[in-house]
Write a protein that holds these residues in place. Structure first.
Motif, PDB file in Angstrom:
ATOM      1  N   PRO A 292       1.377  27.112  28.146  1.00 31.55           N
ATOM      2  CA  PRO A 292       1.300  27.774  29.564  1.00 31.55           C
ATOM      3  C   PRO A 292       0.656  26.446  30.490  1.00 31.55           C
ATOM      4  CG  PRO A 292       0.187  29.113  27.960  1.00 31.55           C
ATOM      5  CD  PRO A 292       0.711  27.879  27.367  1.00 31.55           C
ATOM      6  N   ASP A 332      -1.004  35.797  41.360  1.00 28.33           N
ATOM      7  CA  ASP A 332      -0.477  36.552  40.210  1.00 28.33           C
ATOM      8  C   ASP A 332       0.849  36.302  39.507  1.00 28.33           C
ATOM      9  OD1 ASP A 332      -2.291  38.498  40.577  1.00 28.33           O
ATOM     10  OD2 ASP A 332      -1.250  40.065  41.495  1.00 28.33           O
ATOM     11  N   LEU A 335      -0.247  33.446  37.143  1.00 26.58           N
ATOM     12  CA  LEU A 335      -0.762  34.133  35.905  1.00 26.58           C
ATOM     13  C   LEU A 335       0.530  34.642  34.906  1.00 26.58           C
ATOM     14  CD1 LEU A 335      -4.035  35.640  37.246  1.00 26.58           C
ATOM     15  CD2 LEU A 335      -3.670  33.704  35.747  1.00 26.58           C
ATOM     16  N   THR A 336       1.406  35.556  35.416  1.00 27.39           N
ATOM     17  CA  THR A 336       2.441  36.112  34.832  1.00 27.39           C
ATOM     18  C   THR A 336       3.199  35.036  34.114  1.00 27.39           C
ATOM     19  OG1 THR A 336       2.635  37.761  36.705  1.00 27.39           O
ATOM     20  CG2 THR A 336       4.322  37.776  34.900  1.00 27.39           C
ATOM     21  N   LEU A 339       1.144  33.595  31.174  1.00 25.93           N
ATOM     22  CA  LEU A 339       1.414  34.942  30.248  1.00 25.93           C
ATOM     23  C   LEU A 339       2.773  34.807  29.590  1.00 25.93           C
ATOM     24  CD1 LEU A 339       0.123  37.320  28.933  1.00 25.93           C
ATOM     25  CD2 LEU A 339       1.120  38.665  30.401  1.00 25.93           C
ATOM     26  N   LYS A 340       3.586  34.946  30.246  1.00 25.51           N
ATOM     27  CA  LYS A 340       5.226  34.685  29.507  1.00 25.51           C
ATOM     28  C   LYS A 340       5.236  33.531  28.820  1.00 25.51           C
ATOM     29  CE  LYS A 340       8.788  35.381  32.427  1.00 25.51           C
ATOM     30  NZ  LYS A 340       9.555  35.545  33.548  1.00 25.51           N
ATOM     31  N   ALA A 342       2.664  31.993  27.339  1.00 28.19           N
ATOM     32  CA  ALA A 342       2.080  32.002  26.015  1.00 28.19           C
ATOM     33  C   ALA A 342       2.738  32.993  24.971  1.00 28.19           C
ATOM     34  CB  ALA A 342       0.768  32.686  26.389  1.00 28.19           C
ATOM     35  N   VAL A 343       3.556  33.896  25.402  1.00 30.25           N
ATOM     36  CA  VAL A 343       4.241  34.819  24.514  1.00 30.25           C
ATOM     37  C   VAL A 343       5.271  33.919  23.790  1.00 30.25           C
ATOM     38  CG1 VAL A 343       5.723  36.812  24.230  1.00 30.25           C
ATOM     39  CG2 VAL A 343       3.453  36.902  25.686  1.00 30.25           C
TER      40      VAL A 343
END
Lengths: 395, 250
Positions: A292, A332, A335-336, A339-340, A342-343
């Motif tokens: 990230p 946002d 952050l999204t 998050l993506k 990290a996945v």
């Protein structure tokens, strides 16, 4: 070369034909009695003469069709295993025709070589059949079975990994933190230059290409929006993930695969360690923490690339470009994006480790695991990204 | 007496700046089984790598059939390599190929043999090492001892004049190890192949060695050359006697 290219042939006393290779051996034929063939060999009977020797001997046997064959090796200076095999072949061919074979002038050394080639062993069929490539239907069936098996294994591994992560959360001492920091440096810090360079160039190209289209509408300023939105929402996480899959996912697969080949993973098991927690968890944790951040870095560098084009080629000021960029994205989105990433990192590191643990055999299997880790990671990145796109749309 | 097949002349061996052996000087006679022995880390495998041309000499030279392997042109070096065979400690079989393909590889690439004859000869080599029928097995499907024998079959593929062995008995059980010794002797007697063997398995050394060259880590060179039994019983050097009598250092 015997037959077609003889150096010389002539009739001698009792010997009716002699053939010699240009350098190597001579084969003399004689028929001292009806049905009895004498083959006198002299010179070298080695690997270089193997082709000519086997052909010459077979030809003589076929042409003369004797009942008794005498092989005189008195004049042979050199005999190796290839020469001995040529003689063994002749013996076998003679045996098939019911011809008796008698050796003359066979020295102890030559006998030793002949003894190494046991005729009964030579005729032994292979214990297993060669691997056969099936027809199209079999190949498709195999591929489908492998794919479904692979899917179960990946899901199972990710489940085990998450369970291992849960255990590590309850007892953080289980995690080898020094390893986590080492891999954070490998995945993150060492990846900065290539991720930065590629992202900068990507931003530069995007800005330039979009400028060529938008300038006809007088909408140059929207180049900043395009670069920022495209990078933060899609390209930043995807590009970073692809680079991490190529750099680190493959390295994880190769490292664990080599450890499997060297029985290091078995050693961990018998020492009471969980290889998953010992080997995979530090890598996955490091990737999930660093990718990230790498993505944010990639986004920034791409915006910088766009800024460079905006200021130098589009007549915008740095301030207006930055302010337009900030207007186009909100926290946002960032952050999204993280998050993506990290996945994606979980998938890349997970699949890299899983492929490493699947290695059986040697160097080739390690190579296959490495390739498979990268290909599978890219596939999963795109699948996960599609799921994110749909979920975020309806969120 | 004919010329030695290999001459090692004042060889300084090592890697880069680090010197492991200095002024090593010995010869390998035709048809001889010469065993290089010494304690762990004395430079046995390093010396072997210099002898087969994998490491360039830091000083001195290695002559194989009169040709300096460090000065040889690419074509000459290729010829030298076709005249020698090496059995590596880990056998070094190619994992993606069957045993037959492993053995047939040099025959197909470096000779004019037809594919059929090359495969038949490769099968014969497997038979010679006691692996008849294992044509289609992959290296991962056979035991350590069988891998060694298959490695030997590949090393013998082109009927080399010299065979080099790096620890042929390492990791083998006593019976398989004794079988390997027997195979080495059979090939030496049958084909007259000269052999250079790196080993520290005493039973093997006494069973197969015609002559032994002993290296020592502290001396960085050869400390004894000769018959292993003579060295065990009559060597004036206590280090040599300790080694061959399997005694701890005094």
């Amino acid at each position: 070369m015997l037959g077609p290219r003889p150096a010389w042939r002539r009739r001698l006393n009792g010997i009716h034909q002699v053939s010699c290779t240009q350098e190597g051996f001579c084969l003399a034929q004689a028929n001292p009695a009806p049905g009895r063939l004498e083959l006198r060999l002299s010179g070298r009977l080695g690997l270089a003469e193997f082709n000519d020797l086997t052909r010459g001997l077979a030809l003589a046997l076929e042409r003369e069709a004797p009942r008794e064959l005498v092989l005189d090796l008195g004049g042979v200076d050199y005999l190796d295993s290839a020469g001995a095999l040529a003689l063994a072949r002749l013996e076998a061919q003679a045996g098939q025709r019911g011809v008796t074979v008698e050796y003359r002038g066979l020295e102890a050394t030559a006998q030793g070589i002949k003894d190494l080639l046991r005729p009964e062993e030579l005729a032994k069929p292979p214990l297993i059949a060669p691997q056969r490539r099936g027809n199209l239907v079999e190949v498709m069936g195999d591929s489908w079975l492998n794919l479904s098996q692979d899917f179960y294994q990946v899901v199972g591994f990710l489940g085990e990994l998450l369970a291992g992560g849960g255990r590590a959360l309850r007892n953080p001492r289980l995690v080898r933190w020094s390893e986590v920091f080492f891999y954070m440096e490998q995945v993150g810090v060492n990846g900065l230059p290539i991720v930065g360079l590629i992202s900068f160039l990507l931003g530069l190209i995007m800005a330039f290409m979009s400028f060529l289209q938008l300038q006809s509408f007088g909408a140059n300023i929207y180049v900043a929006n395009l670069v920022a939105l495209a990078m933060v929402k899609e390209l930043g996480p995807i590009m970073t993930a692809v680079l991490v899959a190529g750099r680190s996912g493959s390295a994880f697969a190769a490292e664990i695969g080599t450890m499997k080949v060297n029985e290091e993973v078995d050693a961990l098991v018998v020492m009471g360690y969980d290889p998953l927690v010992f080997l995979a968890l530090p890598k996955v944790l490091a990737a999930v923490l660093m990718v990230p951040l790498l993505t944010v870095f990639a986004d920034l560098l791409a915006i910088l690339g766009g800024l460079a084009v905006g200021v130098t080629g589009m007549g915008l000021t740095a301030q207006s470009y930055i302010s337009q960029t900030l207007k186009s994205i909100n926290p946002d989105d960032i952050l999204t994006s993280m998050l993506k990433s990290a996945v994606f990192a979980l998938l890349i590191a997970g699949i890299g480790c899983q492929r490493g643990f699947m290695v059986r055999g040697g160097a080739q299997a390690v190579g296959q695991a490495t390739t498979s880790a990268v290909v599978a990671a890219m596939f999963l990145i795109i699948v996960a990204d599609s799921i994110f796109a749909i979920v975020l749309h309806y969120w | 007496m004919s010329d030695p097949i290999i001459r090692v002349e004042n060889l300084t061996a090592g890697y880069g700046e680090s010197v492991i052996l200095k002024d090593v000087d010995f010869a390998v006679e035709r048809g001889e089984i010469l065993v290089i022995v010494g304690g762990s880390g004395c430079g046995k495998s390093t010396l072997l790598k210099h002898m087969i041309g994998l490491n360039p000499a830091l000083g001195g030279r290695v002559l194989i059939q009169g040709m300096d392997i460090d000065q040889a042109s690419e074509a000459e070096l290729a010829r030298i390599h076709q005249n020698i065979g090496v059995l590596f400690q880990s056998s070094a079989l190619f994992g993606s190929m069957t045993l037959l393909e492993n053995v047939a590889l040099p025959l197909l690439d470096f000779t004019d043999l037809t594919r059929e004859l090359a495969l038949e000869l490769a099968r014969a080599k497997l038979t010679m090492v006691g692996l008849a029928g294992y044509d289609n097995h992959l290296p991962s499907e056979i035991s350590g001892g069988m891998k060694k024998r298959a490695g030997l079959a590949r090393a013998m593929a082109l009927d080399p004049v010299v065979l080099f062995f790096d620890e042929p008995s390492a990791g083998l059980d006593p019976v398989t190890s004794a079988e390997m010794d027997q195979l080495i002797l059979k090939i030496n007697q049958g084909l007259g192949t000269s052999m250079v063997i790196v080993s520290h398995e005493l039973a093997s050394i006494f069973a197969i060695a015609h002559r032994v060259v002993m290296l020592d880590k502290a001396e960085q060179g050869v400390i004894a050359v000769g018959d292993p039994r003579q060295m065990r019983d009559h060597s004036p050097d206590p280090r040599v006697r300790e080694f061959f009598q399997r005694q701890p250092r005094t």
